[in-house]
Design a protein around this motif. Structure first.
Motif, short mmCIF file in Angstrom:
data_model
loop_
_atom_site.label_atom_id
_atom_site.label_comp_id
_atom_site.label_asym_id
_atom_site.label_seq_id
_atom_site.Cartn_x
_atom_site.Cartn_y
_atom_site.Cartn_z
N ARG A 126 -68.95 -38.97 90.44
CA ARG A 126 -70.25 -39.28 89.85
C ARG A 126 -70.61 -38.30 88.73
O ARG A 126 -71.20 -38.67 87.72
CB ARG A 126 -71.32 -39.25 90.95
CG ARG A 126 -72.73 -39.44 90.46
CD ARG A 126 -73.71 -39.21 91.59
NE ARG A 126 -75.09 -39.17 91.11
CZ ARG A 126 -76.10 -38.77 91.86
NH1 ARG A 126 -75.91 -38.40 93.10
NH2 ARG A 126 -77.32 -38.75 91.35
N GLY A 127 -70.22 -37.05 88.92
CA GLY A 127 -70.56 -36.04 87.93
C GLY A 127 -69.93 -36.31 86.58
O GLY A 127 -70.56 -36.14 85.54
N PHE A 128 -68.66 -36.74 86.58
CA PHE A 128 -68.00 -37.03 85.31
C PHE A 128 -68.65 -38.23 84.62
O PHE A 128 -68.80 -38.25 83.40
CB PHE A 128 -66.51 -37.29 85.52
CG PHE A 128 -65.78 -37.59 84.25
CD1 PHE A 128 -65.72 -36.64 83.24
CD2 PHE A 128 -65.17 -38.81 84.04
CE1 PHE A 128 -65.05 -36.91 82.03
CE2 PHE A 128 -64.50 -39.10 82.86
CZ PHE A 128 -64.45 -38.14 81.85
N THR A 129 -69.02 -39.24 85.41
CA THR A 129 -69.70 -40.39 84.82
C THR A 129 -70.98 -39.97 84.14
O THR A 129 -71.29 -40.39 83.02
CB THR A 129 -70.03 -41.44 85.90
OG1 THR A 129 -68.82 -41.79 86.60
CG2 THR A 129 -70.63 -42.69 85.30
N GLU A 130 -71.74 -39.10 84.81
CA GLU A 130 -73.00 -38.62 84.23
C GLU A 130 -72.75 -37.85 82.94
O GLU A 130 -73.45 -38.04 81.94
CB GLU A 130 -73.73 -37.74 85.25
CG GLU A 130 -75.09 -37.28 84.80
CD GLU A 130 -75.80 -36.43 85.85
OE1 GLU A 130 -76.71 -35.67 85.47
OE2 GLU A 130 -75.44 -36.53 87.03
N ALA A 131 -71.74 -36.98 82.96
CA ALA A 131 -71.41 -36.20 81.77
C ALA A 131 -70.94 -37.10 80.64
O ALA A 131 -71.29 -36.90 79.47
CB ALA A 131 -70.34 -35.17 82.10
N PHE A 132 -70.16 -38.12 80.96
CA PHE A 132 -69.63 -39.03 79.95
C PHE A 132 -70.75 -39.89 79.35
O PHE A 132 -70.81 -40.09 78.14
CB PHE A 132 -68.57 -39.93 80.58
CG PHE A 132 -67.83 -40.78 79.59
CD1 PHE A 132 -66.70 -40.32 78.95
CD2 PHE A 132 -68.27 -42.07 79.30
CE1 PHE A 132 -66.02 -41.10 78.03
CE2 PHE A 132 -67.61 -42.87 78.38
CZ PHE A 132 -66.47 -42.39 77.75
N LEU A 133 -71.64 -40.40 80.20
CA LEU A 133 -72.69 -41.29 79.72
C LEU A 133 -73.75 -40.56 78.90
O LEU A 133 -74.30 -41.11 77.95
CB LEU A 133 -73.36 -42.00 80.91
CG LEU A 133 -72.53 -43.09 81.60
CD1 LEU A 133 -73.25 -43.58 82.85
CD2 LEU A 133 -72.27 -44.25 80.65
N THR A 134 -74.04 -39.34 79.28
CA THR A 134 -75.12 -38.62 78.61
C THR A 134 -74.63 -37.69 77.51
O THR A 134 -75.44 -37.08 76.83
CB THR A 134 -75.91 -37.78 79.63
OG1 THR A 134 -75.03 -36.81 80.24
CG2 THR A 134 -76.51 -38.65 80.72
N ALA A 135 -73.29 -37.59 77.34
CA ALA A 135 -72.73 -36.62 76.38
C ALA A 135 -73.37 -35.26 76.65
O ALA A 135 -74.08 -34.69 75.82
CB ALA A 135 -72.98 -37.06 74.94
N TYR A 136 -73.08 -34.71 77.83
CA TYR A 136 -73.72 -33.49 78.33
C TYR A 136 -73.76 -32.40 77.26
O TYR A 136 -72.73 -32.06 76.67
CB TYR A 136 -72.97 -32.98 79.56
CG TYR A 136 -73.69 -31.87 80.29
CD1 TYR A 136 -74.81 -32.15 81.06
CD2 TYR A 136 -73.25 -30.56 80.18
CE1 TYR A 136 -75.47 -31.14 81.72
CE2 TYR A 136 -73.91 -29.54 80.84
CZ TYR A 136 -75.03 -29.84 81.61
OH TYR A 136 -75.70 -28.83 82.26
N PRO A 137 -74.95 -31.88 76.96
CA PRO A 137 -75.11 -30.92 75.85
C PRO A 137 -74.18 -29.72 75.98
O PRO A 137 -74.12 -29.08 77.02
CB PRO A 137 -76.58 -30.50 75.97
CG PRO A 137 -77.24 -31.61 76.70
CD PRO A 137 -76.21 -32.14 77.66
N GLY A 138 -73.47 -29.44 74.92
CA GLY A 138 -72.62 -28.25 74.90
C GLY A 138 -71.21 -28.48 75.41
O GLY A 138 -70.32 -27.67 75.15
N ALA A 139 -70.98 -29.57 76.15
CA ALA A 139 -69.64 -29.87 76.66
C ALA A 139 -68.89 -30.64 75.57
O ALA A 139 -68.75 -31.86 75.62
CB ALA A 139 -69.72 -30.67 77.95
N THR A 140 -68.41 -29.92 74.58
CA THR A 140 -67.84 -30.56 73.39
C THR A 140 -66.59 -31.37 73.72
O THR A 140 -66.35 -32.41 73.08
CB THR A 140 -67.50 -29.50 72.33
OG1 THR A 140 -66.62 -28.51 72.91
CG2 THR A 140 -68.76 -28.81 71.84
N GLU A 141 -65.79 -30.92 74.71
CA GLU A 141 -64.58 -31.65 75.04
C GLU A 141 -64.92 -33.05 75.54
O GLU A 141 -64.26 -34.03 75.18
CB GLU A 141 -63.77 -30.90 76.11
CG GLU A 141 -63.20 -29.57 75.65
CD GLU A 141 -64.19 -28.43 75.85
OE1 GLU A 141 -65.37 -28.71 76.13
OE2 GLU A 141 -63.77 -27.26 75.72
#
Length: 230
Positions: A126-141
């Motif tokens: 679930r965490g990766f989906t959230e990071a992918f959908l929201t373009a988590y700030p600062g996680a440039t990769e």
């Protein structure tokens, strides 16, 4: 005097040799401890991000890893750095799925493969989906991977549409809509989560197809009890 040991210069090399041995071993021990701490932090963060999402506090991650907050911040000064390290494997897996789908000579088959494998991968975390959908700030990769994936999927979808298999009113945001729906699946075990995602993907593929063939779905998954349904 009898029984009295007089310390001589010949004792010094032995003593200093022991000190040197201890000093040589210490950096290795520290490096080993640091690596153990890093692995524990990543395992705890991966587990908590998967079940609770990215909003879980850093202190809770430190507690889950059995380390102090100072140790956590020494290894990962920011939450963005931790998120990037935790999802490094998923980023690589995501790219591999996109490249596999896009390299298929049959664009519709490649598009379906991409849908199936993407739903399954995101169901596991679930965490990766959230990071992918929201373009988590600062996680440039993750942001870069999202941009690459969306561009490649858009090109694949265009080819599938030109082949007559993908419905003409499909838009790229439908992929994000699919991921949002897939992220909402909540079942009791990781295995059931993946099984439910596969069935969901089969429905999605039929919805995306220009002329649905009504292919058989995967096995149903029990999501709620009969009492809850009542």
């Amino acid at each position: 005097m009898a029984g009295c040991h007089v310390r001589t210069l010949t004792d010094a090399p032995v003593h200093f040799a022991k000190v040197r041995d201890m000093a040589d071993q210490l950096p290795h021990a520290l490096r080993s401890d640091a690596l153990d701490n890093r692995d524990r932090i990543l395992d705890a963060a991966r587990r908590l991000f998967s079940t609770e999402g990215l909003k879980v506090p850093m202190r809770e991650i430190a507690r889950g890893a059995g380390v102090g907050p100072a140790t956590l911040y020494r290894r990962f000064p920011t939450k963005q750095a931790l998120v990037a390290a935790v999802f490094a494997d998923q980023v690589r897996e995501c790219r591999a799925i996109v490249e596999e789908g896009c390299s298929d000579p049959d664009p519709w088959h490649g598009f379906c493969l991409l849908i199936e494998k993407t739903c399954e991968m995101h169901a596991r975390d679930r965490g990766f989906t959230e990071a992918f959908l929201t373009a988590y700030p600062g996680a440039t990769e993750i942001a870069e991977e999202r941009a690459f994936a969306m561009k490649a999927v858009g090109e694949l979808a265009q080819r599938a549409m030109e082949s007559g298999r993908l419905r003409p009113d499909f838009v790229l945001d439908d992929i994000l809509l699919m991921l949002m729906g897939n992220c909402g699946i909540r079942v009791a075990s990781p295995a059931a989560q993946v099984a439910a995602a596969r069935r969901f993907a089969a429905y999605v593929i039929q919805a995306f197809e220009a002329r649905p063939q009504q292919a058989p779905l995967s096995a149903p998954v029990r999501l709620t009890s009969p009492a809850a349904m009542g």
